[in-house]
Design an enzyme around this catalytic site. Structure first.
Site, PDB file in Angstrom:
ATOM      1  N   GLY A  13      50.728   2.465  63.577  1.00 45.67           N
ATOM      2  CA  GLY A  13      51.668   1.768  63.077  1.00 45.67           C
ATOM      3  C   GLY A  13      51.774   0.338  63.449  1.00 45.67           C
ATOM      4  O   GLY A  13      52.731  -0.102  63.639  1.00 45.67           O
ATOM      5  N   ALA A  14      50.796  -0.238  63.715  1.00 40.68           N
ATOM      6  CA  ALA A  14      50.752  -1.570  64.531  1.00 40.68           C
ATOM      7  C   ALA A  14      50.583  -2.790  63.806  1.00 40.68           C
ATOM      8  O   ALA A  14      50.385  -3.728  64.151  1.00 40.68           O
ATOM      9  CB  ALA A  14      49.414  -1.423  65.564  1.00 40.68           C
ATOM     10  N   ASP A  63      45.187   6.867  57.405  1.00 42.42           N
ATOM     11  CA  ASP A  63      46.362   7.380  57.123  1.00 42.42           C
ATOM     12  C   ASP A  63      46.776   8.762  58.323  1.00 42.42           C
ATOM     13  O   ASP A  63      45.897   9.664  58.413  1.00 42.42           O
ATOM     14  CB  ASP A  63      46.120   8.247  55.856  1.00 42.42           C
ATOM     15  CG  ASP A  63      47.464   8.779  55.402  1.00 42.42           C
ATOM     16  OD1 ASP A  63      48.336   9.120  56.079  1.00 42.42           O
ATOM     17  OD2 ASP A  63      47.249   9.460  54.188  1.00 42.42           O
ATOM     18  N   VAL A  64      47.658   8.438  59.007  1.00 44.50           N
ATOM     19  CA  VAL A  64      48.020   9.353  60.052  1.00 44.50           C
ATOM     20  C   VAL A  64      48.202  10.663  59.761  1.00 44.50           C
ATOM     21  O   VAL A  64      48.417  11.662  60.625  1.00 44.50           O
ATOM     22  CB  VAL A  64      48.883   8.657  61.113  1.00 44.50           C
ATOM     23  CG1 VAL A  64      48.046   7.532  61.970  1.00 44.50           C
ATOM     24  CG2 VAL A  64      49.887   8.441  60.574  1.00 44.50           C
ATOM     25  N   SER A 142      63.488   8.339  69.092  1.00 43.97           N
ATOM     26  CA  SER A 142      64.515   7.616  68.394  1.00 43.97           C
ATOM     27  C   SER A 142      65.904   8.082  69.136  1.00 43.97           C
ATOM     28  O   SER A 142      66.032   9.289  69.187  1.00 43.97           O
ATOM     29  CB  SER A 142      64.490   7.544  67.036  1.00 43.97           C
ATOM     30  OG  SER A 142      65.649   6.806  66.465  1.00 43.97           O
ATOM     31  N   TYR A 154      64.713  12.441  59.666  1.00 43.75           N
ATOM     32  CA  TYR A 154      64.291  11.519  60.622  1.00 43.75           C
ATOM     33  C   TYR A 154      64.690  12.007  61.995  1.00 43.75           C
ATOM     34  O   TYR A 154      63.906  12.218  63.145  1.00 43.75           O
ATOM     35  CB  TYR A 154      64.673  10.182  60.445  1.00 43.75           C
ATOM     36  CG  TYR A 154      64.301   9.070  61.313  1.00 43.75           C
ATOM     37  CD1 TYR A 154      63.062   8.628  60.985  1.00 43.75           C
ATOM     38  CD2 TYR A 154      65.042   8.580  62.214  1.00 43.75           C
ATOM     39  CE1 TYR A 154      62.343   7.435  62.018  1.00 43.75           C
ATOM     40  CE2 TYR A 154      64.694   7.428  63.116  1.00 43.75           C
ATOM     41  CZ  TYR A 154      63.190   6.940  62.889  1.00 43.75           C
ATOM     42  OH  TYR A 154      62.795   5.942  63.701  1.00 43.75           O
ATOM     43  N   ALA A 155      66.013  12.614  62.132  1.00 39.27           N
ATOM     44  CA  ALA A 155      66.637  12.994  63.430  1.00 39.27           C
ATOM     45  C   ALA A 155      65.787  14.274  63.919  1.00 39.27           C
ATOM     46  O   ALA A 155      65.517  14.396  64.986  1.00 39.27           O
ATOM     47  CB  ALA A 155      67.926  13.204  63.239  1.00 39.27           C
ATOM     48  N   ALA A 157      62.646  15.085  62.812  1.00 37.19           N
ATOM     49  CA  ALA A 157      61.286  14.682  63.414  1.00 37.19           C
ATOM     50  C   ALA A 157      61.442  14.053  64.873  1.00 37.19           C
ATOM     51  O   ALA A 157      60.446  14.457  65.556  1.00 37.19           O
ATOM     52  CB  ALA A 157      60.707  13.660  62.343  1.00 37.19           C
TER      53      ALA A 157
END
Length: 252
Positions: A13-14, A63-64, A142, A154-155, A157
């Site tokens: 994701g760089a 594609d990760v 996060s 998201y939470a 993950a």
């Protein structure tokens, strides 16, 4: 500072945000950096910037969420740059929605990109690190791992990232491999700008609102997260493993 002299780092994701800032920081400290993102064209500016500053970088498209693609990319990086010492798992997406409105596809997309991809990357990287008896893995979690309205996917993950990190530290520690996570609060990135627009704010207004609820009264810049990643990926943190470090301006 040359903490990374002779080291090879792979950052996912760089192409932008925290990932790009991390690639630039590690290169500035002497690492040869594999700049990885979904689209090869998107990483070219980051690679060019690193090279213009006198650093060493190569761009890779991957594609990760594709296990075979991850395995192939990690092996190519290790072959092209002769080794693999540091892995920064930064790739991630958001698909925010309240539980009752969230399609299953959005749940799966976020879990696959933000958590399952880290499993693939760590599994592919560890064979090189175990053989070398050396490795540093830094995963991006996060503050949302503690719970955040509209981000059940998201939470979940990002909470899973912390469990993955703690477990891999136990399994890989005997091979001199440390595994840690960084859990940022609000960072001024394209991702948070998109979130702002989704909820009806301009990015600037959204940042001001977040800053008002942060003890330091400002939001973070990507470079501030990159500096913490650079510490955890370096030998300055050689006895730090299995930890999640919250970098959120003092928010509770």
């Amino acid at each position: 500072m040359d903490r990374y002299a002779g080291r090879v780092a792979l950052v996912t994701g760089a192409a932008q945000g925290i990932g790009a800032a991390t690639a630039r920081r590690l290169a500035a400290e002497g690492a040869s950096v594999a700049v990885v993102d979904l689209d090869a064209e998107r990483v070219e500016p980051v690679v060019a910037e690193i090279e213009a500053a006198g650093g060493v970088a190569r761009g890779y498209a991957c594609d990760v969420t594709d296990e075979a693609a991850v395995s192939d990319t990690v092996d190519r990086v290790a072959a092209d740059l002769n080794q693999l010492d540091v892995l920064v798992n930064n790739a991630g997406i958001t698909r925010d929605n309240l539980l009752f409105k969230m399609p299953a596809a959005e749940w799966h997309a976020v879990l696959e990109t933000n958590l399952t991809s880290m499993f693939y990357c760590c599994q592919a990287a560890q064979k090189h690190m175990v053989a070398a008896k050396y490795g540093r893995i830094v995963n991006l979690s996060s503050r949302s791992a503690l719970g955040n309205r509209g981000q059940v996917n998201y939470a979940a993950a990002k909470a899973g990232v912390q469990g993955l990190t703690a477990t891999l530290a136990i399994e890989l520690g005997p091979f001199n491999i440390t595994v840690n996570a960084v859990a940022p609060g609000y960072v001024a990135t394209a991702m948070t700008a998109a979130t702002a627009q989704r909820v009806g704010f301009t990015p600037e207004d959204h940042q001001r609102y977040a800053a008002e609820h942060t003890p330091l009264r400002r939001v973070a810049q990507p470079e501030e997260i990159a500096s913490v990643i650079a510490f955890l990926g370096s030998d300055d943190a050689s006895y730090v493993s299995g930890q999640t470090l919250y970098v959120n301006g003092g928010a509770r």
